[in-house]
Scaffold this active site. Sequence first.
Site, PDB file in Angstrom:
ATOM      1  N   GLU A  15      -5.490   2.014  -1.458  1.00 23.85           N
ATOM      2  CA  GLU A  15      -6.560   1.356  -0.710  1.00 23.85           C
ATOM      3  C   GLU A  15      -7.125   0.168  -1.518  1.00 23.85           C
ATOM      4  OE1 GLU A  15      -7.431   1.118   2.223  1.00 23.85           O
ATOM      5  OE2 GLU A  15      -9.502   0.421   2.152  1.00 23.85           O
ATOM      6  N   TRP A  16      -6.237  -0.742  -1.902  1.00 17.77           N
ATOM      7  CA  TRP A  16      -6.614  -1.995  -2.571  1.00 17.77           C
ATOM      8  C   TRP A  16      -7.585  -1.767  -3.731  1.00 17.77           C
ATOM      9  CZ3 TRP A  16      -2.833  -4.844  -0.975  1.00 17.77           C
ATOM     10  CH2 TRP A  16      -2.381  -4.754   0.337  1.00 17.77           C
ATOM     11  N   ARG A  44       3.762  -0.050  13.122  1.00 13.24           N
ATOM     12  CA  ARG A  44       3.488  -1.373  12.563  1.00 13.24           C
ATOM     13  C   ARG A  44       3.567  -1.273  11.040  1.00 13.24           C
ATOM     14  NH1 ARG A  44      -2.039  -4.009  11.040  1.00 13.24           N
ATOM     15  NH2 ARG A  44      -1.298  -6.036  10.413  1.00 13.24           N
ATOM     16  N   TRP A  69      -4.831   3.193  11.838  1.00 11.38           N
ATOM     17  CA  TRP A  69      -4.736   3.040  10.384  1.00 11.38           C
ATOM     18  C   TRP A  69      -5.228   4.331   9.750  1.00 11.38           C
ATOM     19  CZ3 TRP A  69      -2.386  -0.605   7.499  1.00 11.38           C
ATOM     20  CH2 TRP A  69      -2.538  -0.458   6.121  1.00 11.38           C
ATOM     21  N   TYR A  97     -12.874  -1.678  12.868  1.00 11.68           N
ATOM     22  CA  TYR A  97     -13.261  -0.413  12.231  1.00 11.68           C
ATOM     23  C   TYR A  97     -14.695   0.028  12.507  1.00 11.68           C
ATOM     24  CZ  TYR A  97      -8.979  -0.547   9.457  1.00 11.68           C
ATOM     25  OH  TYR A  97      -7.672  -0.551   9.069  1.00 11.68           O
ATOM     26  N   HIS A 117       1.024  -9.170   4.697  1.00 16.93           N
ATOM     27  CA  HIS A 117      -0.171  -8.334   4.548  1.00 16.93           C
ATOM     28  C   HIS A 117      -0.613  -8.456   3.085  1.00 16.93           C
ATOM     29  CE1 HIS A 117      -2.382  -4.714   6.462  1.00 16.93           C
ATOM     30  NE2 HIS A 117      -2.977  -4.932   5.296  1.00 16.93           N
ATOM     31  N   GLN A 154       0.800  -1.228   0.000  1.00 23.59           N
ATOM     32  CA  GLN A 154       0.000   0.000   0.000  1.00 23.59           C
ATOM     33  C   GLN A 154       0.834   1.279   0.000  1.00 23.59           C
ATOM     34  OE1 GLN A 154      -2.730  -1.631   3.325  1.00 23.59           O
ATOM     35  NE2 GLN A 154      -4.108  -0.364   2.103  1.00 23.59           N
ATOM     36  N   ASN A 180      -7.772  -5.993  14.520  1.00 25.78           N
ATOM     37  CA  ASN A 180      -8.113  -4.898  13.613  1.00 25.78           C
ATOM     38  C   ASN A 180      -9.607  -4.658  13.717  1.00 25.78           C
ATOM     39  OD1 ASN A 180      -5.499  -4.925  12.749  1.00 25.78           O
ATOM     40  ND2 ASN A 180      -5.947  -5.463  10.627  1.00 25.78           N
ATOM     41  N   ASN A 207      -1.879 -10.762   8.463  1.00 28.08           N
ATOM     42  CA  ASN A 207      -2.882  -9.729   8.625  1.00 28.08           C
ATOM     43  C   ASN A 207      -4.202 -10.225   8.035  1.00 28.08           C
ATOM     44  OD1 ASN A 207      -3.716  -6.823   9.119  1.00 28.08           O
ATOM     45  ND2 ASN A 207      -4.266  -7.076   6.965  1.00 28.08           N
ATOM     46  N   GLU A 208      -5.240 -10.290   8.854  1.00 23.60           N
ATOM     47  CA  GLU A 208      -6.604 -10.539   8.381  1.00 23.60           C
ATOM     48  C   GLU A 208      -6.714 -11.704   7.405  1.00 23.60           C
ATOM     49  OE1 GLU A 208      -8.125  -6.843   6.850  1.00 23.60           O
ATOM     50  OE2 GLU A 208      -8.079  -5.883   8.804  1.00 23.60           O
ATOM     51  N   GLU A 235      -4.989  -2.271  14.074  1.00 18.47           N
ATOM     52  CA  GLU A 235      -5.533  -1.284  13.130  1.00 18.47           C
ATOM     53  C   GLU A 235      -6.854  -0.750  13.658  1.00 18.47           C
ATOM     54  OE1 GLU A 235      -6.116  -2.507   9.015  1.00 18.47           O
ATOM     55  OE2 GLU A 235      -4.168  -3.491   9.024  1.00 18.47           O
TER      56      GLU A 235
HETATM   57  C1  GBH Z   1      -7.996  -3.195   6.676  1.00 24.04           C
HETATM   58  O1  GBH Z   1      -8.990  -4.176   6.584  1.00 24.04           O
HETATM   59  C2  GBH Z   1      -6.735  -3.621   5.958  1.00 24.04           C
HETATM   60  O2  GBH Z   1      -5.904  -4.402   6.797  1.00 24.04           O
HETATM   61  C3  GBH Z   1      -5.969  -2.447   5.411  1.00 24.04           C
HETATM   62  O3  GBH Z   1      -4.951  -2.901   4.558  1.00 24.04           O
HETATM   63  C4  GBH Z   1      -6.910  -1.488   4.734  1.00 24.04           C
HETATM   64  O4  GBH Z   1      -6.259  -0.429   4.104  1.00 24.04           O
HETATM   65  C5  GBH Z   1      -7.880  -0.981   5.766  1.00 24.04           C
HETATM   66  O5  GBH Z   1      -8.612  -2.050   6.248  1.00 24.04           O
HETATM   67  C6  GBH Z   1      -8.904   0.021   5.242  1.00 24.04           C
HETATM   68  O6  GBH Z   1      -9.772  -0.580   4.348  1.00 24.04           O
HETATM   69  O7  GBH Z   1     -15.194  -5.150  -0.027  1.00 24.04           O
HETATM   70  O8  GBH Z   1     -17.336  -4.389   0.715  1.00 24.04           O
HETATM   71  O9  GBH Z   1     -16.793  -6.737   0.795  1.00 24.04           O
HETATM   72  C7  GBH Z   1     -10.197  -3.855   7.227  1.00 24.04           C
HETATM   73  C8  GBH Z   1     -11.209  -4.954   7.137  1.00 24.04           C
HETATM   74  C9  GBH Z   1     -12.526  -6.275   5.751  1.00 24.04           C
HETATM   75  C10 GBH Z   1     -12.609  -3.943   5.495  1.00 24.04           C
HETATM   76  C11 GBH Z   1     -13.144  -6.462   4.407  1.00 24.04           C
HETATM   77  C12 GBH Z   1     -13.233  -4.090   4.127  1.00 24.04           C
HETATM   78  C13 GBH Z   1     -14.383  -5.547   2.652  1.00 24.04           C
HETATM   79  C14 GBH Z   1     -15.775  -5.146   2.504  1.00 24.04           C
HETATM   80  N1  GBH Z   1     -11.775  -5.060   5.818  1.00 24.04           N
HETATM   81  N2  GBH Z   1     -13.961  -5.327   4.040  1.00 24.04           N
HETATM   82  S1  GBH Z   1     -16.307  -5.383   0.873  1.00 24.04           S
END
Ligand code: GBH
Length: 480
Positions: free
Chosen positions: A438-439, A77, A431, A312, A123, A20, A310, A169-170, A381
Amino acid sequence: MSDSYLPKDFLWGFATASYQIEGAPHEDGRADSIWDTFTRIPGKIADGSSGDVACDSYHRTDEDIALLKQCGAKAYRFSLSWSRIIPLGGRNDPVNEKGIQHYVKFVDNLREAGIEPMITLFHWDLPDNLHKRYGGMLNKEEFVKDFENYARVCFKAFGDKVKLWITFNEPWCSSILGYSTGLFAPGRTSDRSKSAEGDSSTEPWIVGHSLLIAHGAAVKTYREEFKEKDGGIIGITLNGDWTEPWDPNDPADVEACTRKIEFAICWFGDPVYFGKYPDSMRKQLGNRLPEFTPEEVALVKGSNDFYGMNHYCANYIKHKDTEPDVNDFVGNLEILYHNKDGEAIGPETQSVWLRPHPLGFRKLIKWLSDRYGGPTFYVTENGTSLKGENDKSLEEILEDDFRCEYFKGYIGALADAHAKDGVDVRGYMAWSLLDNFEWAEGYETRFGVTYVDYTGGQKRHPKKSARTIGKIFDQYIKKE
Ligand code: GBH
């Protein structure tokens, strides 16, 4: 201000991940990861971008460390790019000394700046060659040996300076987003409109199993060969949201809330603490969910020195009466942002899935603490995007009050969990240090406490939140 507090030696800082932020994908011997190849497939990333440049952090380690210092961070981290360290990935492939030296220098510089490094080994950026060579994470036998070898190379290279280690990670994201929805690399799914290959009724569960065994194998190696000498701790980081029932008076919704957490978190947490998968998962998935051999139980059960959390957001959960679909991975239920009375779980952000709900943090960490017998937690996170942030002027972006409020709410909830509920939590990484790749959402969604000007020479501009986090911790951390 509440009378809650965090312990005196509480470790706080920021988190990032290699793909990232680093850029420099072909420098100093690095080879492709599955994210390099995935981002080249048209349509996979919202803005058609990739991590080719990202925040250019590979060349800006000094700037990033200066930012951390400026924020007052005590820890950082970050994740290692396996593809820099063993470019082809495997146990018989050459180790890349230049890749190692890059991270040795980085760790040394962090420590000189008084910042404690916390390393994530994985990750999501698997060396692409391993995916092509034998199917990567789907191939348990090969993957476990190669991950264990990679972990040992890292423990050897950095173990004398790094005391906090995270294996994966996750793993939920690698398994489900990589092998069921196909939203993340390597993008496999059984839905042929999205991808030409894969079977999402079995593959995510096989991948999850491989990751658990690989985690157990790496921890065994650390404990047997390094722990005594280096004195560090190691664990896995699991993601997961809190759940509230759509209708609190409907026992089926209340029960579905627990099932949602079991599918999302206990899928990995239960094997690590109990040596088995949750009953709710076995019931729905039957023999599509792998079985642990006795040798595997011995590897995985008890493999966490700490729980990496982690977290959110939260959701409302509504049960379903229908039979579960063969591709279902949430536990046969609906995930909603509003309850029966139309109340929102939290305000909107730039991320559809992320609705802030601070009290859910306190509830979830207590729930996990109760389920797993009071482990030590490190929050690895926590953070938020902000609706429309990318479209604002720089001046407005730097006044990110919404993000400041988020951190106040969540860190306050964590202090309550510690002081009032007795949860053993010792660290917290926000985070993220920087806006970054952002993926699947590319660069349109920003999570940083620092604005990165991608088209303006990568200049870093700390937002208000970068200064606020330290002040929040200052209020909560006990002075003596
Ligand atoms: C984190 O995951 C990651 O570890 C980090 O790399 C990333 O930048 C950060 O979140 C912010 O996104 O695509 O609608 O099905 C957090 C957990 C789980 C959040 C999967 C997004 C996908 C929902 N993530 N979820 S969806």
